[in-house]
Design a protein around this motif. Sequence first.
Motif, mmCIF file in Angstrom:
data_model
loop_
_atom_site.group_PDB
_atom_site.id
_atom_site.type_symbol
_atom_site.label_atom_id
_atom_site.label_comp_id
_atom_site.label_asym_id
_atom_site.label_seq_id
_atom_site.Cartn_x
_atom_site.Cartn_y
_atom_site.Cartn_z
ATOM 1 N N ARG A 135 5.579 -6.337 -6.117
ATOM 2 C CA ARG A 135 5.164 -5.335 -7.106
ATOM 3 C C ARG A 135 3.703 -4.918 -6.931
ATOM 4 N NH1 ARG A 135 7.861 -9.184 -9.683
ATOM 5 N NH2 ARG A 135 10.049 -8.630 -10.013
ATOM 6 N N SER A 136 2.954 -5.724 -6.189
ATOM 7 C CA SER A 136 1.520 -5.442 -6.098
ATOM 8 C C SER A 136 1.222 -4.176 -5.293
ATOM 9 C CB SER A 136 0.790 -6.639 -5.480
ATOM 10 O OG SER A 136 1.201 -6.798 -4.130
ATOM 11 N N ARG A 137 2.181 -3.726 -4.499
ATOM 12 C CA ARG A 137 1.899 -2.494 -3.766
ATOM 13 C C ARG A 137 2.465 -1.232 -4.425
ATOM 14 N NH1 ARG A 137 6.485 -2.767 -2.839
ATOM 15 N NH2 ARG A 137 6.411 -0.521 -2.650
ATOM 16 N N ILE A 138 2.944 -1.369 -5.638
ATOM 17 C CA ILE A 138 3.417 -0.186 -6.365
ATOM 18 C C ILE A 138 2.198 0.587 -6.903
ATOM 19 C CG2 ILE A 138 4.726 0.614 -8.377
ATOM 20 C CD1 ILE A 138 6.478 -1.936 -8.097
ATOM 21 N N TYR A 139 2.150 1.871 -6.621
ATOM 22 C CA TYR A 139 1.083 2.711 -7.182
ATOM 23 C C TYR A 139 1.422 3.049 -8.630
ATOM 24 C CZ TYR A 139 -1.549 3.945 -2.957
ATOM 25 O OH TYR A 139 -2.347 3.929 -1.853
ATOM 26 N N VAL A 140 0.454 2.872 -9.521
ATOM 27 C CA VAL A 140 0.674 3.261 -10.912
ATOM 28 C C VAL A 140 -0.154 4.507 -11.202
ATOM 29 C CG1 VAL A 140 0.453 2.569 -13.319
ATOM 30 C CG2 VAL A 140 1.104 0.875 -11.594
ATOM 31 N N HIS A 141 0.504 5.554 -11.630
ATOM 32 C CA HIS A 141 -0.178 6.806 -11.964
ATOM 33 C C HIS A 141 -0.042 7.046 -13.459
ATOM 34 C CE1 HIS A 141 0.254 7.944 -7.620
ATOM 35 N NE2 HIS A 141 1.374 7.273 -7.757
ATOM 36 N N TYR A 142 -1.149 7.310 -14.113
ATOM 37 C CA TYR A 142 -1.063 7.707 -15.512
ATOM 38 C C TYR A 142 -1.035 9.225 -15.578
ATOM 39 C CZ TYR A 142 -1.666 2.879 -16.638
ATOM 40 O OH TYR A 142 -1.457 1.533 -16.727
ATOM 41 N N VAL A 193 3.864 -5.188 -13.473
ATOM 42 C CA VAL A 193 3.374 -4.766 -12.159
ATOM 43 C C VAL A 193 1.961 -5.305 -11.923
ATOM 44 C CG1 VAL A 193 2.661 -2.753 -10.794
ATOM 45 C CG2 VAL A 193 4.855 -2.736 -12.007
ATOM 46 N N PHE A 194 1.107 -5.164 -12.957
ATOM 47 C CA PHE A 194 -0.291 -5.578 -12.793
ATOM 48 C C PHE A 194 -0.438 -7.102 -12.696
ATOM 49 C CE2 PHE A 194 -1.216 -1.359 -14.772
ATOM 50 C CZ PHE A 194 -1.774 -0.813 -13.630
ATOM 51 N N SER A 195 0.502 -7.839 -13.294
ATOM 52 C CA SER A 195 0.361 -9.300 -13.268
ATOM 53 C C SER A 195 0.917 -9.913 -11.986
ATOM 54 C CB SER A 195 1.056 -9.905 -14.495
ATOM 55 O OG SER A 195 2.430 -9.605 -14.444
#
Lengths: 300, 300
Positions: free
Chosen positions: B86-93, B78-80
């Motif tokens: 994929r660049s607009r996917i929010y990643v939550h830890y 996602v980050f690459s």
Amino acid sequence: MPLTKGILDNPNAERIRRVADLAKTKARRKSGRFLIEAPQAVREAVELRPEIVQDLYIEIDEDGNTASARAAEIASTVFSDESGDRSRIYVHYVTERVMAAISGDAQGIAAVASSEGMIGRLVDMDPGRLQHDADAPLTIAAFWQVRDPGNAGTVIRTADAAGASAVVFVDDCVDPLSPKVIRSTAGSLFHIPVLRASVADLLTWNRKHDGEVLAADVRGTESLTPVPLPRLLAKGQTESHSVRSILFGNEARGLDEAILEDCDGIVSIPIYGKAESLNLATSAAVLLYSLAMSSHMRTM
Amino acid sequence: MPLTKGILDNPNAERIRRVADLAKTKARRKSGRFLIEAPQAVREAVELRPEIVQDLYIEIDEDGNTASARAAEIASTVFSDESGDRSRIYVHYVTERVMAAISGDAQGIAAVASSEGMIGRLVDMDPGRLQHDADAPLTIAAFWQVRDPGNAGTVIRTADAAGASAVVFVDDCVDPLSPKVIRSTAGSLFHIPVLRASVADLLTWNRKHDGEVLAADVRGTESLTPVPLPRLLAKGQTESHSVRSILFGNEARGLDEAILEDCDGIVSIPIYGKAESLNLATSAAVLLYSLAMSSHMRTM
């Protein structure tokens, strides 16, 4: 005449707790008995293996009638068998709350049976004693370290339907007499011998009886490349052998490389789409059935 | 660059409760979103359907590291992807207790995705848009009133593996976007179109596109006798049609007689042993795979 006891209404009675306990492996091992739930499996046990059935528990409703029509039918086969094996089966009528204490999956009837002779050892089995269809080589469906009860039951049912002569649970598998396994077999536990073996036993037994062991695996090893199933079917399989054992691996890990190396061949199921793999029950269904149909078609 | 939010540690937060709620059909319908659990399914969604994925929830351990190596890999894809979907996917830890609140089956990663475009209608589908192998007729696996989530997922996975072009859920089936179905598909929900139809839609669509509908059933009706599967395989099947739909019935009831009468033919799987029947997933595996292998063998 079979013995009938009064209506049992105490879910905490010692007898009822002992029956319910048979859901646990330890209680089964200690008592040498196991629990059979629901009309389909109980009927098959009473019909085909009456000598092992000890007690029937039948639920009656508030009006004193048998709660399930199928349960009533099974009871009548027991009562009408005045001198046979079924005549020594105890029939207990129980209330709804007692049945609930015995099992949540009984659908009106449960049985307690002796484990003796239910799960034999492959090494003691003479292939001549196994039933098999003259159209196909004697086929053994063997499962290494199958762990999920639903899978274990489903593969026994599939092996039965596909006309396999026996199911072998290899090394450390789920207990085939656990209630969840029996439910998933849909009665097939009483149709087809289920045996135990080590990997070495399976290989030795096949060699002794002119058999071969084919491993179901997609990857293979450095020295053994899998034969795709369609090619195996096209070339007339292995019918030069009189016994054929198909060995399936564990749900998550498949088969260890060392085991694959010891088998006589490896067969793989092709993936035509994008799925990564098939699950164990699906693989067993595809392989056992396509080999069986192929043998029968050749002789049509 | 995808957006990263801080570490979420409150399992009772409104956002987390809304995600967990997606286990329920009603919440999925209302929000137009669904939940994808565990690395395998999340990876397939992010890779093949990135446009629908909205949020990723990734579990971190006490040292601040990603709890699952496979989850970390997915996050890195996602980050690459700096300018793509994929660049607009929010990643939550999230912490362990937050992930536990989201799902007991996430194995370190879960995603929330838009349901839009996931389950289309068969009647809107142009067969020319469906992927299919030139070696075999375009095959549709159709299931009438499939109710068990595990079965529904397994048959999607099997249809994918066997190279079917689409899965059709006919009439009132389990929601294919329920988490349990998705888990059982092992990623195949993102490989193969899953469509909805009524029985009439299925028949009309097939007739319109030079297709035929074969029902899987053992008994048949007064006027339609089932063709045993081996005979169908031996005679070269139905490859005169460019589209072939196989219709399977409900787990408990099979197919209604009225539906059988409307189909172009009935195919039955032979029982070689003593089993009464096969379960739905086993029937689908045997039928879909043997037809697929037979088509491929003919062109080998």
